[in-house]
Enzyme design. Structure first.
Site, short mmCIF file in Angstrom:
data_model
loop_
_atom_site.label_atom_id
_atom_site.label_comp_id
_atom_site.label_asym_id
_atom_site.label_seq_id
_atom_site.Cartn_x
_atom_site.Cartn_y
_atom_site.Cartn_z
N TYR A 99 56.34 33.66 47.42
CA TYR A 99 57.51 34.25 46.79
C TYR A 99 57.59 35.73 47.12
CZ TYR A 99 61.12 35.67 43.65
OH TYR A 99 62.29 36.18 43.18
N GLN B 67 63.16 30.23 38.93
CA GLN B 67 63.61 28.96 39.51
C GLN B 67 63.03 28.72 40.91
OE1 GLN B 67 65.49 31.46 38.42
NE2 GLN B 67 67.31 31.81 39.67
N ASN C 129 58.72 39.77 39.17
CA ASN C 129 58.90 40.37 37.86
C ASN C 129 58.24 39.50 36.79
OD1 ASN C 129 60.59 38.19 37.36
ND2 ASN C 129 62.47 39.35 37.73
N SER D 234 50.85 47.24 39.09
CA SER D 234 49.96 47.78 40.11
C SER D 234 49.28 49.05 39.61
CB SER D 234 50.78 48.08 41.36
OG SER D 234 49.93 48.38 42.44
N GLN E 103 51.29 55.43 44.16
CA GLN E 103 51.17 54.35 43.18
C GLN E 103 52.27 54.46 42.13
OE1 GLN E 103 48.95 51.77 43.51
NE2 GLN E 103 50.40 50.97 42.02
N HIS F 213 55.88 52.94 42.30
CA HIS F 213 56.16 51.50 42.17
C HIS F 213 56.98 51.19 40.93
CE1 HIS F 213 54.27 49.56 45.52
NE2 HIS F 213 53.12 50.19 45.33
N GLU G 178 42.53 47.94 40.52
CA GLU G 178 43.05 47.19 41.68
C GLU G 178 42.73 47.95 42.97
OE1 GLU G 178 47.29 47.16 41.85
OE2 GLU G 178 47.39 45.59 43.38
N HIS G 179 43.15 49.23 43.03
CA HIS G 179 42.85 50.09 44.17
C HIS G 179 41.96 51.22 43.69
CE1 HIS G 179 47.04 48.58 44.90
NE2 HIS G 179 46.53 48.29 46.08
N ASP H 3 47.82 49.18 52.00
CA ASP H 3 49.03 48.50 51.56
C ASP H 3 49.78 47.88 52.73
OD1 ASP H 3 48.63 49.23 48.95
OD2 ASP H 3 49.97 50.96 49.00
N GLU I 258 19.56 11.45 31.64
CA GLU I 258 20.92 11.71 31.16
C GLU I 258 21.57 10.44 30.61
OE1 GLU I 258 23.48 13.85 33.86
OE2 GLU I 258 22.41 15.75 33.56
N HIS J 87 24.34 5.29 37.37
CA HIS J 87 24.04 6.29 38.39
C HIS J 87 22.67 6.01 39.00
CE1 HIS J 87 27.41 8.48 36.68
NE2 HIS J 87 27.26 9.46 37.56
#
Lengths: 429, 429
Positions: free
Chosen positions: B126, B183, B206, B230, B252, B255, B319-320, B353, B407, B412
């Protein structure tokens, strides 16, 4: 088992569909339990254990003491201890080979990138109670945790079976708690006064435990994988030994009435012989009632060709796939969806369940289409690192500037431009 | 940015906490959208695009044609195409090195186990619309998908930017659809008349897209990882160049207002200089309003020692993580929680990036404690295979029998005993 002779491909989806489990109702039971543990900590754990398990944790304490863990060894036979130690060694050998050396890659001159594997600092293992004390699962989850260098390995189980405690000591579990059910998952996800919070939770469990894992996963606590009933598919031809095939089907069926068992063959003769032998073997099993219910729901599918069999098996995406066929290794190369594959007449699923060295925590329910079984990778994070020299930035920088500009991210571009300008100035100086 | 001088460790959790995002309300909006796509397929996609995006997909068609994809190349400047091709090559080089050769491990004599890496057959990517056309993300997700050998690579995006289409062609995307929002996630998770169902869904979006991914993940569709805003953390000492640090913080911050920006230092002087430079640089940015809101919420934390800085960074799990310190590579060895690390003065985050070769899809929100960024591994399953010879079963079998018995899993055990008995008979014959 029901024999389905030569279905069309259009009929496959219905034949291969797993029973749909509605989780909404169970989540409604589990969500308040999670909430209670989150807000009340140990107090909630004690109250829930009294309510659901009729156990007084206030008296025994939540944690299993080091003395109690150490005492487990003397309660096991030497044979069983030797077997557990051998399984431990084999699992360790196989998972140790999964370690990857750090390799520095120069993608452009002066641009060096690599990956570091770092053990997840805190992991949790859930081992259910019930009739079967799953100490084998302690090994399967504990060995890779130990190899990964996880600093805290927390184990929760309502079972106090000495083999579980012995296995926990072998793999270096750091904390053991007498907690079961959804509340154990909550305790590890949120932490309580006694139970340390962990970052990732592993292990099997009933539908309440599974629902609890899915709910905390939505909140960002990592889990091993989504779970469903255990399953085996066997692809057998006339080189297969019918009694072995029947025994393998039953070793899956005895897990429970919802176990999924599938036999695929091009040989009518093999299928009907297996079906006969199955009934005889089943009648002699202690768990025959459970197994019979699983077998009643299971199918033997006859197909025309080996190609069709392979397509069908890939469409099913079995957790365990036994290939009892002449050219098993060649066939295995064409399998794209499966958790673990067992080749030939002398590789029963139970070998992998316990001791061959492969992991027995595997994707069920068709999840093998996208998920792998548990491995060393499941207990580490791979952190990427990059180091760019001034010369490297001079070649890479313009690439970054052009792309950042096209994405309208001006500050991204300037972080490079500023450095390139500084380098140009140094040259001028 | 707010300067926090020398907080105690007890104050860390509050300082490092990310904003909590309540997902319940968004899920109530998203769940009916998923249901509608599931039951009505393409019809729902057309109706939802008209409602939310004011787009008539009935007229344009859902799928982007091969001609339209091919035409994108002529709409881009040669510079941008060259940059995208270079980034493609660097990402490919780094991810190609992640391929692992199959290694057969003999855990005991006659017991051989190995792992096969197999590409996930069908994956979905996506790419959001909005102001920044994220063609870089097409590369970051498409290159490892291509290397993994995924047979179907489906891309959904409401953006028709030619750079997205050009990147999609480079990485061998097989299907492109003009679908956005929750969707699009539903279409790929369930499949429609036009959109093929996929087994794993990747990509940013989003909060509606994120909620849709979490909901389908609960139903067993794999996703790349949970997502949050981020973030970057920078650890800088007096060897850092203040203007570079400020530029990285801003790259950063641009964003979005919810971007997380953290500066950690032992140097008061560095922090105050960065703060000054930051304001000047910010005032010149096109996205200065967005960046200013992020910077307003962000913190510079002064610590006493390097050890404390490293502990703080590990507690934050960025993250970074940019290490603009004298001994950056040594410090990096002590980082256990981070998505990707950038060393020294000439390795800006924007290099990673776009084009250094590492992946930019990374764990946010502290998820780096348990999750890795996207890599080749994210697009493959590792199927374990085992092959046991009759001699191998003779040594391994008794181990399995002892454990299965303990067990209480008799079937088995019998799957092994039966085979051992058959082998004993053959010897007698």
């Amino acid at each position: 088992m029901q024999i389905i002779p030569f279905p069309t491909r259009a009929e496959w989806p219905a034949l291969l569909a797993r029973p749909v489990q509605s989780s909404a109702q169970i989540e409604q039971v589990v969500a308040p339990i999670l909430q209670q543990v989150r807000s009340q900590g140990d107090k909630a754990l004690i109250e829930l254990a009294a309510r659901f398990d009729k156990v007084d944790l206030a008296q025994t304490g939540l944690a299993v003491s080091p003395d109690e863990l150490a005492a487990a060894e003397s309660q096991l036979s030497d044979d069983l201890k030797a077997a557990i130690r051998q399984a431990y060694q084999n699992i360790r050998t196989f998972h140790e080979a999964q370690k990857q050396a750090v390799e520095k890659i120069e993608t452009m001159p002066g641009v060096t990138c690599w990956r570091r594997s770092v053990g997840i600092e805190k992991v949790g293992i859930y081992i259910p109670g019930g009739t079967a004390p799953l100490f084998s699962t302690v090994l399967m989850l504990g060995v890779p945790a130990q190899l990964a260098g996880c600093r805290q390995i927390v184990l929760c189980s309502p079972s106090n079976h000495p083999a579980i405690y012995f296995a926990a000591s072998l793999v270096g579990v750091t904390h053991v708690f007498r907690i079961g059910g959804a509340q154990a998952v909550a305790a590890m996800a949120y932490g309580t006064q006694s139970v340390p919070q962990v970052y990732k939770i592993f292990g099997p469990g009933n539908q309440y435990v599974t629902a609890a894992k899915m709910l905390v996963a939505k909140e960002g606590v990592a889990i091993d994988m989504p779970a469903g009933p255990s399953e085996v598919a066997i692809y057998a031809d006339d080189t297969a030994v019918p009694s072995f095939v029947a025994a393998d089907l039953l070793s899956q069926a005895e897990h429970g009435a919802d176990s999924q068992v599938l036999l695929v063959s091009t040989s009518k003769k093999l299928v009907s012989t297996v079906n006969l032998v199955l009934d005889t073997q089943m009648s002699r099993l202690p768990r025959r009632d459970l197994a019979a219910r699983a077998i009643d729901n299971s199918k033997a599918i006859l197909v025309d060709t080996a190609d069709e069999a392979i397509d069908l098996l890939n469409a099913y995406a079995a957790e365990h796939l036994i290939l009892s066929v002449a050219d098993a290794e060649t066939v295995a190369e064409r399998i794209v969806n499966a958790g673990s594959i067992f080749l030939g007449n002398y590789t029963p699923e139970s070998a992998g369940d316990y001791a061959s060295g492969t992991n027995h925590t595997l994707p069920t329910n068709g999840f093998a289409r996208a998920y792998s079984g548990v491995s060393l990778d499941s207990f580490v994070k791979k952190i990427t690192v990059q180091n760019i020299t001034p010369e490297g930035l001079q070649v890479l920088g313009p690439v970054v500037e052009a792309m950042a500009e096209a994405e309208s991210l001006e500050a991204h571009k300037r972080a490079v431009s500023l450095r390139l300008a500084a380098l140009a100035e140094q040259v001028t100086d």
